[in-house]
Write a protein that holds these residues in place. Structure first.
Motif, short mmCIF file in Angstrom:
data_model
loop_
_atom_site.label_atom_id
_atom_site.label_comp_id
_atom_site.label_asym_id
_atom_site.label_seq_id
_atom_site.Cartn_x
_atom_site.Cartn_y
_atom_site.Cartn_z
N LEU A 125 0.83 -1.20 0.00
CA LEU A 125 0.00 0.00 0.00
C LEU A 125 0.87 1.25 0.00
O LEU A 125 0.60 2.21 -0.74
N PHE A 126 1.91 1.24 0.84
CA PHE A 126 2.81 2.39 0.90
C PHE A 126 3.47 2.65 -0.46
O PHE A 126 3.54 3.79 -0.93
N GLY A 165 4.43 10.03 -6.96
CA GLY A 165 5.57 10.28 -7.85
C GLY A 165 5.15 10.40 -9.30
O GLY A 165 5.66 11.25 -10.03
N GLY A 166 4.19 9.56 -9.71
CA GLY A 166 3.70 9.65 -11.08
C GLY A 166 2.98 10.96 -11.34
O GLY A 166 3.16 11.59 -12.39
N PHE A 192 -0.39 9.61 -15.26
CA PHE A 192 0.97 9.28 -14.84
C PHE A 192 0.97 8.69 -13.43
O PHE A 192 1.77 7.79 -13.12
N GLY A 193 0.09 9.19 -12.56
CA GLY A 193 0.01 8.66 -11.21
C GLY A 193 -0.44 7.20 -11.21
O GLY A 193 0.14 6.36 -10.51
N ILE A 194 -1.47 6.90 -12.00
CA ILE A 194 -1.96 5.52 -12.10
C ILE A 194 -0.88 4.62 -12.71
O ILE A 194 -0.66 3.49 -12.27
N ALA A 195 -0.19 5.15 -13.72
CA ALA A 195 0.88 4.38 -14.35
C ALA A 195 1.99 4.08 -13.35
O ALA A 195 2.54 2.97 -13.31
N GLY A 196 2.33 5.08 -12.53
CA GLY A 196 3.35 4.87 -11.52
C GLY A 196 2.94 3.83 -10.49
O GLY A 196 3.74 2.98 -10.09
N ALA A 197 1.67 3.87 -10.07
CA ALA A 197 1.18 2.89 -9.10
C ALA A 197 1.17 1.49 -9.69
O ALA A 197 1.55 0.51 -9.03
N ILE A 198 0.74 1.36 -10.96
CA ILE A 198 0.71 0.05 -11.61
C ILE A 198 2.13 -0.49 -11.79
O ILE A 198 2.40 -1.68 -11.57
N LEU A 199 3.05 0.39 -12.17
CA LEU A 199 4.43 -0.03 -12.36
C LEU A 199 5.02 -0.55 -11.06
O LEU A 199 5.70 -1.59 -11.03
N ILE A 200 4.76 0.17 -9.97
CA ILE A 200 5.25 -0.27 -8.66
C ILE A 200 4.62 -1.63 -8.29
O ILE A 200 5.29 -2.51 -7.73
N HIS A 201 3.33 -1.81 -8.62
CA HIS A 201 2.65 -3.05 -8.27
C HIS A 201 3.29 -4.25 -8.96
O HIS A 201 3.52 -5.29 -8.33
#
Length: 271
Positions: A98-99, A107-108, A138-147
């Motif tokens: 989650l973090f 960041g995205g 970009f935020g969603i992309a960053g979260a998906i990439l981290i996932h």
């Protein structure tokens, strides 16, 4: 078996190259910072992120109000930090994904805000809310990439952090950059092999120490017990154990409880 060994070897090679590239990039950033007195720092990055969010269309006013609220109530930050540290101490590993998702999203979004002026130059008549859409994408992309790159993100972050933190220990050492890269890669590899153990220990001990330091140093009741208890310190101080040492000892004890709690509640949970 051979296939597994090949995959592990390939992973280690890629990891080594990735950490080395990060470290070399950080070294270049450090060199630029030496040339520029206002070089990179975590506080400067935080201020820049706050600025981008406070100047964003639609949500900028609300973000600024939130930042102002935090600044106005600075005297009570120790309560929030202490509580968050306790949560980290006992639930750090469970909250890790989650973090990282939150960090990836923020960041995205930050990257989207930085990129938007270039997008606006391509579409001069674009509505103002397009900035928010770009940041959200970009935020969603960053979260998906981290996932999907969860383990890679953790290991790369550990290696990069080790590179930054190792700087004071190699100030006068010849070929300091090479040694720092080697140390970073080794620590990153250890983190990859022992991700859960390393993270549980780091969050448990770190959370316990921070919680006691924040709550004990500012809360009157705890401060009296930890730092001003004459009945205890009259026996400890003559043998060289000051109040701060007791606070650290209690923080380590809380951290140990957090470690035991995390291991007991994440036995079947894998990173």
């Amino acid at each position: 078996m051979k296939h597994t060994v090949k995959k592990a070897a390939a992973f280690l090679v890629i990891l080594t190259l990735a950490i080395a590239m990060l470290c070399i990039g950080a070294s270049a950033a450090e060199s630029d910072a030496e040339k520029n007195a206002s070089g990179f720092s975590f506080s400067a990055l935080t201020e820049d992120i706050q600025l981008e969010f406070s100047e964003a269309t639609i949500i900028g006013t609300y973000c600024q109000q939130f930042f102002d609220f935090l600044e106005t109530n600075r005297d009570y930050h120790y309560i929030a930090l202490g509580v968050l540290a306790l949560i980290l101490c006992f639930f750090g590993y469970r909250l890790l994904r989650l973090f990282l998702l939150v960090v990836g999203f923020i960041g995205g979004c930050y990257g989207g805000f930085l990129l938007y002026p270039h997008v606006a130059s391509w579409i001069p008549s674009a509505p103002s809310y397009i900035e928010l859409i770009v940041a959200a994408v970009f935020g969603i992309a960053g979260a998906i990439l981290i996932h999907f790159l969860f383990r890679v993100a953790i290991v790369a972050g550990v290696g990069y952090g080790a590179f930054l933190l190792s700087a004071p220990y190699f100030v006068d050492v010849p070929n300091a950059l090479l040694y720092r890269i080697v140390v970073s890669v080794v620590i990153a590899i250890v983190a990859a092999l022992l991700l859960k153990v390393a993270f549980v220990f780091a969050t448990g001990l770190g959370g316990g120490l921070i919680a006691v330091a924040q709550l004990g140093s500012r809360a009157a009741a705890l401060g009296t017990v930890l730092y001003e208890n004459e009945a205890v310190f009259s026996y400890l101080e003559p043998i060289g154990i000051p109040a701060l040492t007791v606070g650290v000892a209690i923080g380590l004890f809380v951290g140990l409880l957090g470690i035991l709690f995390q291991f007991a509640n994440t036995r079947r949970r894998r990173a």
